[in-house]
Design a protein around this motif. Sequence first.
Motif, mmCIF file in Angstrom:
data_model
loop_
_atom_site.group_PDB
_atom_site.id
_atom_site.type_symbol
_atom_site.label_atom_id
_atom_site.label_comp_id
_atom_site.label_asym_id
_atom_site.label_seq_id
_atom_site.Cartn_x
_atom_site.Cartn_y
_atom_site.Cartn_z
ATOM 1 N N PRO A 164 0.815 -1.227 0.000
ATOM 2 C CA PRO A 164 0.000 0.000 0.000
ATOM 3 C C PRO A 164 0.848 1.277 0.000
ATOM 4 O O PRO A 164 0.491 2.270 -0.651
ATOM 5 N N PHE A 165 1.961 1.246 0.681
ATOM 6 C CA PHE A 165 2.840 2.409 0.711
ATOM 7 C C PHE A 165 3.565 2.590 -0.619
ATOM 8 O O PHE A 165 3.731 3.710 -1.107
ATOM 9 N N GLY A 166 3.999 1.481 -1.211
ATOM 10 C CA GLY A 166 4.668 1.550 -2.516
ATOM 11 C C GLY A 166 3.728 2.026 -3.604
ATOM 12 O O GLY A 166 4.105 2.851 -4.451
ATOM 13 N N ALA A 167 2.500 1.532 -3.606
ATOM 14 C CA ALA A 167 1.525 1.960 -4.611
ATOM 15 C C ALA A 167 1.162 3.428 -4.405
ATOM 16 O O ALA A 167 0.991 4.175 -5.376
ATOM 17 N N GLY A 168 1.056 3.855 -3.169
ATOM 18 C CA GLY A 168 0.773 5.270 -2.892
ATOM 19 C C GLY A 168 1.900 6.181 -3.353
ATOM 20 O O GLY A 168 1.653 7.247 -3.930
ATOM 21 N N ALA A 169 3.121 5.755 -3.114
ATOM 22 C CA ALA A 169 4.266 6.544 -3.571
ATOM 23 C C ALA A 169 4.295 6.611 -5.093
ATOM 24 O O ALA A 169 4.583 7.674 -5.671
ATOM 25 N N LEU A 205 -7.382 10.135 -9.814
ATOM 26 C CA LEU A 205 -7.907 8.770 -9.889
ATOM 27 C C LEU A 205 -7.157 7.946 -10.931
ATOM 28 O O LEU A 205 -6.812 6.787 -10.680
ATOM 29 N N ASN A 206 -6.885 8.536 -12.086
ATOM 30 C CA ASN A 206 -6.115 7.819 -13.106
ATOM 31 C C ASN A 206 -4.694 7.533 -12.635
ATOM 32 O O ASN A 206 -4.126 6.489 -12.959
ATOM 33 N N ALA A 207 -4.120 8.447 -11.874
ATOM 34 C CA ALA A 207 -2.778 8.208 -11.328
ATOM 35 C C ALA A 207 -2.804 7.016 -10.373
ATOM 36 O O ALA A 207 -1.879 6.193 -10.376
ATOM 37 N N ILE A 208 -3.861 6.899 -9.586
ATOM 38 C CA ILE A 208 -3.985 5.755 -8.672
ATOM 39 C C ILE A 208 -4.130 4.460 -9.464
ATOM 40 O O ILE A 208 -3.492 3.456 -9.155
ATOM 41 N N LEU A 209 -4.963 4.494 -10.500
ATOM 42 C CA LEU A 209 -5.169 3.288 -11.296
ATOM 43 C C LEU A 209 -3.883 2.846 -12.001
ATOM 44 O O LEU A 209 -3.605 1.644 -12.096
ATOM 45 N N VAL A 210 -3.105 3.804 -12.480
ATOM 46 C CA VAL A 210 -1.828 3.471 -13.124
ATOM 47 C C VAL A 210 -0.826 2.942 -12.103
ATOM 48 O O VAL A 210 -0.019 2.051 -12.387
ATOM 49 N N SER A 211 -0.898 3.468 -10.884
ATOM 50 C CA SER A 211 0.088 3.093 -9.865
ATOM 51 C C SER A 211 -0.143 1.706 -9.286
ATOM 52 O O SER A 211 0.788 1.119 -8.724
ATOM 53 N N LEU A 212 -1.344 1.167 -9.408
ATOM 54 C CA LEU A 212 -1.605 -0.148 -8.813
ATOM 55 C C LEU A 212 -0.682 -1.230 -9.378
ATOM 56 O O LEU A 212 -0.060 -1.959 -8.602
ATOM 57 N N PRO A 213 -0.558 -1.369 -10.694
ATOM 58 C CA PRO A 213 0.415 -2.375 -11.177
ATOM 59 C C PRO A 213 1.868 -1.916 -11.036
ATOM 60 O O PRO A 213 2.761 -2.739 -10.838
ATOM 61 N N LEU A 214 2.119 -0.611 -11.124
ATOM 62 C CA LEU A 214 3.497 -0.121 -11.007
ATOM 63 C C LEU A 214 4.038 -0.244 -9.582
ATOM 64 O O LEU A 214 5.255 -0.294 -9.377
ATOM 65 N N ILE A 263 3.809 -2.789 -7.650
ATOM 66 C CA ILE A 263 4.288 -4.147 -7.339
ATOM 67 C C ILE A 263 5.801 -4.274 -7.530
ATOM 68 O O ILE A 263 6.509 -4.654 -6.589
ATOM 69 N N PRO A 264 6.350 -3.951 -8.719
ATOM 70 C CA PRO A 264 7.808 -4.109 -8.850
ATOM 71 C C PRO A 264 8.589 -3.125 -7.986
ATOM 72 O O PRO A 264 9.665 -3.473 -7.474
ATOM 73 N N ALA A 265 8.059 -1.926 -7.818
ATOM 74 C CA ALA A 265 8.765 -0.943 -6.984
ATOM 75 C C ALA A 265 8.834 -1.421 -5.536
ATOM 76 O O ALA A 265 9.887 -1.336 -4.882
#
Length: 77
Positions: free
Chosen positions: A17-22, A45-54, A56-58
């Motif tokens: 949750p912290f990585g996806a938020g960052a 909202l679009n930034a949040i949606l894009v960050s959900l898969p991004l 994970i690797p971060a």
Amino acid sequence: MTQTGWGVGKITAVLYPFGAGAMALNVYFASLILSWLGVPVITPLNAILVSLPLGIPATWLFARHIRGLMNKSQTEQ
């Protein structure tokens, strides 16, 4: 030497949750900077949606780093 404590997968799951938020903040601010070049700004909202898969690797890379620090601290005791 055997590893004690949490593995990389568990650390990743807890910190996700912290990585996806960052990543959401990074994506949104990157769109703000790119707006100087004429690229449209994305919505939060679009930034949040894009960050959900991004996220994970971060987060996984950060968890590997934390696990490495934990291993190093165990060998130096």
